[in-house]
Write a protein that holds these residues in place. Structure first.
Motif, mmCIF file in Angstrom:
data_model
loop_
_atom_site.group_PDB
_atom_site.id
_atom_site.type_symbol
_atom_site.label_atom_id
_atom_site.label_comp_id
_atom_site.label_asym_id
_atom_site.label_seq_id
_atom_site.Cartn_x
_atom_site.Cartn_y
_atom_site.Cartn_z
ATOM 1 N N TYR A 150 0.838 -1.243 0.026
ATOM 2 C CA TYR A 150 0.089 -0.040 0.026
ATOM 3 C C TYR A 150 0.703 1.251 0.082
ATOM 4 C CZ TYR A 150 -3.815 -3.347 1.406
ATOM 5 O OH TYR A 150 -4.689 -4.574 1.599
ATOM 6 N N MET A 202 -2.195 -0.680 7.308
ATOM 7 C CA MET A 202 -2.657 0.117 6.357
ATOM 8 C C MET A 202 -3.647 0.835 6.728
ATOM 9 S SD MET A 202 -5.356 1.082 4.130
ATOM 10 C CE MET A 202 -6.028 -0.565 3.814
ATOM 11 N N PRO A 240 -10.031 -2.289 -0.721
ATOM 12 C CA PRO A 240 -9.445 -2.237 -2.066
ATOM 13 C C PRO A 240 -10.473 -2.702 -3.191
ATOM 14 C CG PRO A 240 -8.713 -4.482 -1.000
ATOM 15 C CD PRO A 240 -9.776 -3.873 -0.103
ATOM 16 N N ARG A 260 -3.160 0.203 -3.704
ATOM 17 C CA ARG A 260 -2.769 -0.936 -3.345
ATOM 18 C C ARG A 260 -2.189 -1.717 -4.947
ATOM 19 N NH1 ARG A 260 -5.692 -6.372 -1.002
ATOM 20 N NH2 ARG A 260 -6.729 -6.485 -2.973
#
Length: 296
Positions: A150, A202, A240, A260
């Motif tokens: 990420y 993340m 994502p 990502r």
């Protein structure tokens, strides 16, 4: 002459930090690992380890030998790749690691491509978090794997491994009951992957960058379940693109300036192996065009 198998144990100790972790990764007993490392020290003729109670650290000579071990093991991978090129046709197992959302969206088409090109190849797929891929590749449990990074959790170079350039890039979304920014979710409960995963790191860093520490309510490593919990009003999450293709009613996805990126990873020196090359080629073919060209 130094034994390559013992050099591999020393290399793993440098990466994993404890004899117990090396034993678990390579399916040995801790006593067997200790014994083999002691034999390696005798072969080397100098101390390679410093023992303090239950902890073991590498000496300067040990760290230097690990650097040479990385080169030796990479050369052996290259030799194996050259021998594979001399054979007629690809056959046998290819152990593939993948993270869950790619297992659903990418891997089936990839396997179909491989089956058409190399029917003698036997792909074997295992779901594994990218944080655990390095150890699995070095231990020989995997031959190749899909890994991701990420913007807020960039991948650190890992000795003994090689990665391709990004194969595709996908945007991240805030999943909530209403549109908004991450900063506006300061008071909301958060749903995220378990600690130790890249997704968890993340999300925590994204919240910290917005000025707060997230209040974690649920820890779920499946984006479909995460979205269902968001729809049920149980919290908010970062998702994502591959995990957000079919959000349930009541979930609003707000695109974020966070991405990502997915790579293929394998042992250093193995990139020219025909099975690895076939995997990477099939991967490029299997990725949906929108991910290659950029999500609008």
């Amino acid at each position: 002459m130094l034994d390559v198998r013992r050099l591999r144990l020393l290399r793993e100790l440098a990466h994993l930090g404890t004899i117990a972790a090396v034993a678990e990764a390579l399916s040995f007993s801790p006593s067997a690992v200790s014994q083999q490392l002691s034999v390696l020290e005798k072969e080397a003729g100098v101390p390679l380890l410093e023992r303090t109670g239950r902890r073991v650290a590498l000496t300067p000579a040990g760290r230097g030998l690990v650097r040479h071990a990385e080169s030796v093991l990479a050369l052996l991978e290259q030799a194996d790749a050259e021998l594979a090129h001399a054979k007629k046709g690809l056959a046998g197992p290819l152990r593939i690691g993948t993270y869950p959302s790619a297992a659903r969206a990418i891997i089936p088409a990839l396997l179909a491509e491989l089956a058409g090109w190399h029917p003698g190849l036997e792909p074997m797929v295992t779901e594994v978090d990218p944080a655990a891929v390095g150890a699995a590749l070095r231990a020989g449990e995997l031959d190749v794997a899909l890994v991701h990074e990420y913007d807020l959790v960039p991948a650190e170079p890992e000795p003994g491994l090689a990665v391709t350039r990004p194969v595709f890039t996908e945007p991240m979304y805030l999943a909530a009951r209403a549109p908004g920014t991450i900063a506006e979710q300061r008071g909301e409960p958060w749903i995220m992957s378990p600690p130790g995963t890249l997704c968890h790191s993340m999300t925590v860093r994204a919240c910290e960058a917005a000025g707060f520490a997230p209040r974690i309510r649920h820890q779920i490593d499946d984006f479909t379940t995460v979205l269902a919990l968001v729809a049920a009003g149980q919290g908010v999450a970062l998702i994502p693109h591959l995990g957000a293709t079919q959000p349930p009613p009541g979930v609003v996805l707000t695109r974020l300036p966070v991405y990502r990126r997915t790579h293929a990873a394998f042992r250093a020196g193995a990139g020219s192996h025909p099975a690895i090359s076939a995997f990477v080629s099939a991967l490029h073919t299997a990725v949906p065009p929108a991910l290659i060209n950029g999500i609008p």
